[in-house]
Design a protein around this motif. Structure first.
Motif, mmCIF file in Angstrom:
data_model
loop_
_atom_site.group_PDB
_atom_site.id
_atom_site.type_symbol
_atom_site.label_atom_id
_atom_site.label_comp_id
_atom_site.label_asym_id
_atom_site.label_seq_id
_atom_site.Cartn_x
_atom_site.Cartn_y
_atom_site.Cartn_z
ATOM 1 N N LEU A 160 -28.376 104.737 84.079
ATOM 2 C CA LEU A 160 -27.620 103.808 83.245
ATOM 3 C C LEU A 160 -26.323 104.452 82.775
ATOM 4 N N LYS A 161 -26.392 105.712 82.386
ATOM 5 C CA LYS A 161 -25.185 106.429 81.952
ATOM 6 C C LYS A 161 -24.178 106.493 83.096
ATOM 7 N N LYS A 162 -24.656 106.808 84.287
ATOM 8 C CA LYS A 162 -23.765 106.882 85.444
ATOM 9 C C LYS A 162 -23.119 105.526 85.729
ATOM 10 N N LYS A 163 -23.918 104.463 85.607
ATOM 11 C CA LYS A 163 -23.406 103.109 85.840
ATOM 12 C C LYS A 163 -22.328 102.771 84.810
ATOM 13 N N ARG A 164 -22.626 103.089 83.539
ATOM 14 C CA ARG A 164 -21.653 102.811 82.471
ATOM 15 C C ARG A 164 -20.366 103.624 82.677
ATOM 16 N N TYR A 165 -20.510 104.866 83.119
ATOM 17 C CA TYR A 165 -19.335 105.708 83.358
ATOM 18 C C TYR A 165 -18.501 105.134 84.506
ATOM 19 N N ASN A 166 -19.174 104.681 85.561
ATOM 20 C CA ASN A 166 -18.445 104.075 86.681
ATOM 21 C C ASN A 166 -17.717 102.806 86.233
ATOM 22 N N GLU A 167 -18.362 102.017 85.372
ATOM 23 C CA GLU A 167 -17.703 100.823 84.833
ATOM 24 C C GLU A 167 -16.494 101.214 83.993
ATOM 25 N N TYR A 168 -16.643 102.243 83.188
ATOM 26 C CA TYR A 168 -15.552 102.739 82.355
ATOM 27 C C TYR A 168 -14.384 103.189 83.233
ATOM 28 N N MET A 169 -14.692 103.939 84.294
ATOM 29 C CA MET A 169 -13.639 104.425 85.183
ATOM 30 C C MET A 169 -12.944 103.263 85.893
ATOM 31 N N ALA A 170 -13.698 102.271 86.314
ATOM 32 C CA ALA A 170 -13.095 101.100 86.970
ATOM 33 C C ALA A 170 -12.174 100.370 86.000
ATOM 34 N N GLU A 171 -12.629 100.241 84.754
ATOM 35 C CA GLU A 171 -11.816 99.598 83.720
ATOM 36 C C GLU A 171 -10.548 100.422 83.462
ATOM 37 N N PHE A 172 -10.717 101.728 83.384
ATOM 38 C CA PHE A 172 -9.602 102.624 83.135
ATOM 39 C C PHE A 172 -8.572 102.541 84.260
ATOM 40 N N GLU A 224 -4.777 101.215 84.070
ATOM 41 C CA GLU A 224 -3.685 102.091 84.507
ATOM 42 C C GLU A 224 -2.849 101.392 85.575
ATOM 43 N N GLN A 225 -3.521 100.705 86.494
ATOM 44 C CA GLN A 225 -2.797 99.979 87.542
ATOM 45 C C GLN A 225 -1.948 98.868 86.937
ATOM 46 N N LYS A 226 -2.485 98.212 85.915
ATOM 47 C CA LYS A 226 -1.741 97.140 85.243
ATOM 48 C C LYS A 226 -0.479 97.705 84.603
ATOM 49 N N LEU A 235 1.121 100.449 85.487
ATOM 50 C CA LEU A 235 2.039 100.833 86.556
ATOM 51 C C LEU A 235 2.741 99.612 87.144
ATOM 52 N N ASP A 236 2.012 98.523 87.274
ATOM 53 C CA ASP A 236 2.615 97.274 87.777
ATOM 54 C C ASP A 236 3.697 96.774 86.819
ATOM 55 N N GLU A 237 3.415 96.862 85.502
ATOM 56 C CA GLU A 237 4.404 96.427 84.511
ATOM 57 C C GLU A 237 5.653 97.291 84.555
ATOM 58 N N ILE A 238 5.460 98.607 84.707
ATOM 59 C CA ILE A 238 6.604 99.518 84.795
ATOM 60 C C ILE A 238 7.406 99.212 86.051
ATOM 61 N N GLY A 239 6.713 99.002 87.145
ATOM 62 C CA GLY A 239 7.382 98.668 88.401
ATOM 63 C C GLY A 239 8.141 97.360 88.298
ATOM 64 N N LEU A 240 7.542 96.379 87.640
ATOM 65 C CA LEU A 240 8.193 95.089 87.459
ATOM 66 C C LEU A 240 9.438 95.225 86.601
ATOM 67 N N GLN A 241 9.367 96.038 85.535
ATOM 68 C CA GLN A 241 10.522 96.264 84.661
ATOM 69 C C GLN A 241 11.645 96.960 85.428
ATOM 70 N N LEU A 242 11.277 97.960 86.238
ATOM 71 C CA LEU A 242 12.293 98.667 87.034
ATOM 72 C C LEU A 242 12.932 97.703 88.028
ATOM 73 N N PHE A 243 12.132 96.877 88.660
ATOM 74 C CA PHE A 243 12.645 95.903 89.617
ATOM 75 C C PHE A 243 13.593 94.926 88.926
ATOM 76 N N ALA A 244 13.177 94.461 87.730
ATOM 77 C CA ALA A 244 14.019 93.491 86.986
ATOM 78 C C ALA A 244 15.315 94.144 86.566
#
Length: 150
Positions: A116-128, A132-134, A136-145
């Protein structure tokens, strides 16, 4: 993003402590069983030695009645001792099995919590990573704009 914290960490810690205690109890039961088996082996060796001595005595021409009575009493006593030891061994085996079952149950519980701990950690990492990708996308969008407006 906040640091990963497993909400059942205390339960995991307590279960690990119980597992350690169960391992110690199981080891004690195994050691006791081995000691009791060793005692039985000793009693059986003593009985064999006495039988050899008795056979040597019966090869003689005259056998004192007192010696025959002593051997008979010794054999009776040794048989009772062996039977009692066999009962003790059965009890030790039962205790050993009981401790093994307890240890297995605790190990299964611990494995479930760790999974269960491993599952929760994997969920946390996926969320993280998604967060982080979101960003980076916002920064990329701002640079593009900015490039487009310049």
């Amino acid at each position: 993003m906040k640091k990963f914290k497993f909400q059942l960490a205390t339960l995991l810690k307590v279960t690990k402590m119980k597992k350690d205690e169960a391992e110690v109890a199981f080891a004690k039961a195994a050691r006791r069983l081995a000691e009791e088996n060793d005692k039985l082996s000793l009693y059986l060796q003593e009985m064999q030695t006495a039988h050899r001595d008795y056979e040597e005595l019966t090869n003689e021409k005259t056998i004192p009645l007192g010696r025959l009575t002593a051997f008979n009493s010794y054999f009776d006593w040794k048989r009772r001792q062996i039977e009692a030891q066999q009962t003790v061994i059965l009890q030790a085996k039962a205790e050993h099995q009981k401790k093994l079952k307890e240890l297995m149950a605790i190990m299964n519980r611990l494995k479930s919590i760790e999974e269960l701990k491993k599952k929760r950690y994997n969920e946390y990492m996926a969320e993280f990573l998604a967060e982080e990708q979101k960003e980076l996308d916002e920064i990329g969008l701002q640079l593009f704009a900015r490039r487009k407006s310049s």
